[in-house]
Write a protein that holds these residues in place. Structure first.
Motif, short mmCIF file in Angstrom:
data_model
loop_
_atom_site.label_atom_id
_atom_site.label_comp_id
_atom_site.label_asym_id
_atom_site.label_seq_id
_atom_site.Cartn_x
_atom_site.Cartn_y
_atom_site.Cartn_z
N ARG A 11 0.85 -1.18 0.00
CA ARG A 11 0.00 0.00 0.00
C ARG A 11 0.89 1.24 0.00
O ARG A 11 1.74 1.41 0.87
CB ARG A 11 -0.90 0.01 1.22
N PHE A 12 0.73 2.09 -1.00
CA PHE A 12 1.48 3.34 -1.09
C PHE A 12 0.61 4.49 -0.58
O PHE A 12 -0.58 4.54 -0.87
CB PHE A 12 1.88 3.63 -2.54
N ALA A 13 1.22 5.39 0.15
CA ALA A 13 0.57 6.62 0.59
C ALA A 13 1.36 7.80 0.02
O ALA A 13 2.55 7.69 -0.25
CB ALA A 13 0.53 6.69 2.11
N GLY A 14 0.67 8.92 -0.14
CA GLY A 14 1.34 10.10 -0.70
C GLY A 14 1.22 10.20 -2.20
O GLY A 14 1.69 11.17 -2.80
N SER A 15 0.63 9.19 -2.85
CA SER A 15 0.28 9.29 -4.26
C SER A 15 -1.21 9.59 -4.35
O SER A 15 -1.90 9.65 -3.34
CB SER A 15 0.63 7.99 -5.00
N ALA A 16 -1.73 9.76 -5.55
CA ALA A 16 -3.13 10.16 -5.68
C ALA A 16 -3.68 9.71 -7.02
O ALA A 16 -2.99 9.05 -7.82
CB ALA A 16 -3.26 11.67 -5.50
N GLN A 17 -4.92 10.10 -7.28
CA GLN A 17 -5.63 9.71 -8.49
C GLN A 17 -6.55 10.83 -8.93
O GLN A 17 -7.08 11.58 -8.11
CB GLN A 17 -6.46 8.44 -8.24
N ILE A 18 -6.74 10.96 -10.24
CA ILE A 18 -7.77 11.83 -10.78
C ILE A 18 -9.04 11.02 -10.90
O ILE A 18 -9.06 9.93 -11.47
CB ILE A 18 -7.36 12.40 -12.15
N ALA A 19 -10.13 11.55 -10.35
CA ALA A 19 -11.38 10.80 -10.31
C ALA A 19 -11.95 10.55 -11.70
O ALA A 19 -12.53 9.48 -11.95
CB ALA A 19 -12.42 11.54 -9.46
#
Length: 406
Positions: A183-191
């Motif tokens: 599990r990575f944290a600090g990354s993101a996604q465009i909905a």
């Protein structure tokens, strides 16, 4: 004047217009900009340039003909062979270390810049900061892959073994429990990429940006450069920002700059969700070099790095393989599939070109973001707007100077 209507060009147009600059955005509306067909992943963890000794060692097992995701089509050897030579020269340890330092500084500002842009667009919900998951299907690759990621420099992101809750959700999705997942944290996604594009265009128009459809060309005279669209002069004397992805190679050449870009073509298949959890972040199936992303109204599986001419016919075998992956994994994606192919603009050292021309007056550039165009769009726009305004640099731009290729 901004040439290019992908994520980089649109972000720059909005940033400049919000500073009170009169902006014309020129875009051929080709529909194949990599910006609007990518995985929607804000990849802050990817600070290691792919021009590296590690990448070279992985070439045999990643080759398309052996089941991998990287393809060097024999028919396109005249296209990729010169790039391959430059890539080899850029992959030395010292060049890699310099590139990683440069990307680290740029990536550290990527997510904060996305937050600022989402707030300015009044579309905070377009950005989902839920990280992402990486999983493996075999115990041996899971152990090796986890060791590699947990010892890697991933900048401002962080990684840890997937929690039981994550594994339970993956098991429910796949019908079996994966032997390893992170599990990575600090990354993101465009909905939703289409909604992002629409909101950016609306914000640009609200800020007074004029949209002009067509193919731009530059004409240079001494240290002066001007633009034409379909043979007609446009805004003589205006400053010009080249941000047209793979098309930047030709247009920068017209201004006297060498931009040795290659089209790194990626493929995706998209379908209506047949039960993909709406709150599940992007999932990377690392054994298959595939990332699956749930958007607001669809699910998308994306993969492949095909070094080819941007105008070459698409290779339908790659879509077929993606669809076989979807079937083999029993993913909840309901046919019919929408197929897409687009060209990532890539420079041999896998660093973008961001800066102001030293060869002609009034010319800036922002292209070559390879797999990181979506990730770096807002921060690139801020840096270009500041550079044109003569403001202090928040991120050093020297490593991204296009003259590094002269």
């Amino acid at each position: 004047m901004v040439v290019g209507g992908g994520i980089i060009g649109l972000c720059i147009a909005v940033a400049l217009a919000n500073k009170g600059v009169e902006v014309i955005l020129i875009d051929p509306e080709s529909g194949t900009a990599a910006s609007w067909g990518n995985a929607g992943h804000i990849a802050t963890e990817q600070i290691a340039p792919l021009a590296s000794i590690a990448t070279l060692r992985q070439v045999p097992r990643r080759y398309y003909g052996f089941g991998g995701a990287m393809d060097l089509p024999p028919s396109a050897w005249k296209t990729w062979a010169p790039f391959a030579g430059r890539f080899l020269r850029a992959s030395g340890r010292q060049n890699f270390a310099r590139g990683q330092d440069a990307l680290r500084g740029l990536m550290a500002e990527a997510l904060p810049a996305w937050r600022r842009l989402a707030a300015a667009l009044k579309a905070e919900d377009v950005l989902r900061e839920d990280g992402h998951l990486v999983l493996w299907e075999h115990a041996a690759t899971a152990a090796a892959g986890a060791r590699a990621w947990q010892s890697a420099d991933i900048g401002s992101a962080s990684v840890q073994p997937a929690a039981r809750e994550d594994l339970d959700r993956l098991e429910a999705l796949l019908g079996h429990r994966p032997p390893g997942a992170l599990r990575f944290a600090g990354s993101a996604q465009i909905a939703d990429l289409d909604r992002l594009r629409g909101r950016l265009k609306s914000a640009a128009m609200e800020a007074g940006v004029t949209f002009l459809s067509g193919t731009a060309r530059l004409e240079r005279s001494g240290r002066t450069v001007s633009a034409t669209v379909e043979g007609r002069a446009v805004a003589p004397g205006a400053r010009i920002v080249v941000a047209c992805g793979i098309g930047s190679r030709e247009i920068m050449g017209e201004a006297g700059h060498r931009a040795p870009l290659i089209a790194e073509r990626g493929y995706h298949v998209r379908a209506q969700s047949g039960g993909w959890p709406s709150d599940l972040p992007p999932v990377v199936f690392e054994d298959r070099s595939m990332i699956v992303t749930g958007f607001e109204d669809s699910v998308q599986a994306a993969s492949f790095v095909e070094f080819n001419s941007p105008d070459a016919p698409a290779d339908a075998r790659k879509w077929d393989r993606l669809e076989r992956h979807v079937s083999a994994l029993n993913l909840p994606m309901s046919p019919p599939f929408r197929r897409w192919m687009g060209a990532r603009p890539t420079l041999p050292d896998y660093l973008p070109a961001i800066g102001v021309s030293s060869r002609v007056d009034g010319l800036a550039y922002a292209f070559g973001h390879q797999h990181l165009g979506l990730t770096l769009g807002p921060i690139t726009a801020e840096l270009i707007a500041d550079a044109l305004a003569g403001a202090p640099e928040t991120v050093p731009l020297a490593p991204f100077d296009i003259d590094r290729f002269h």
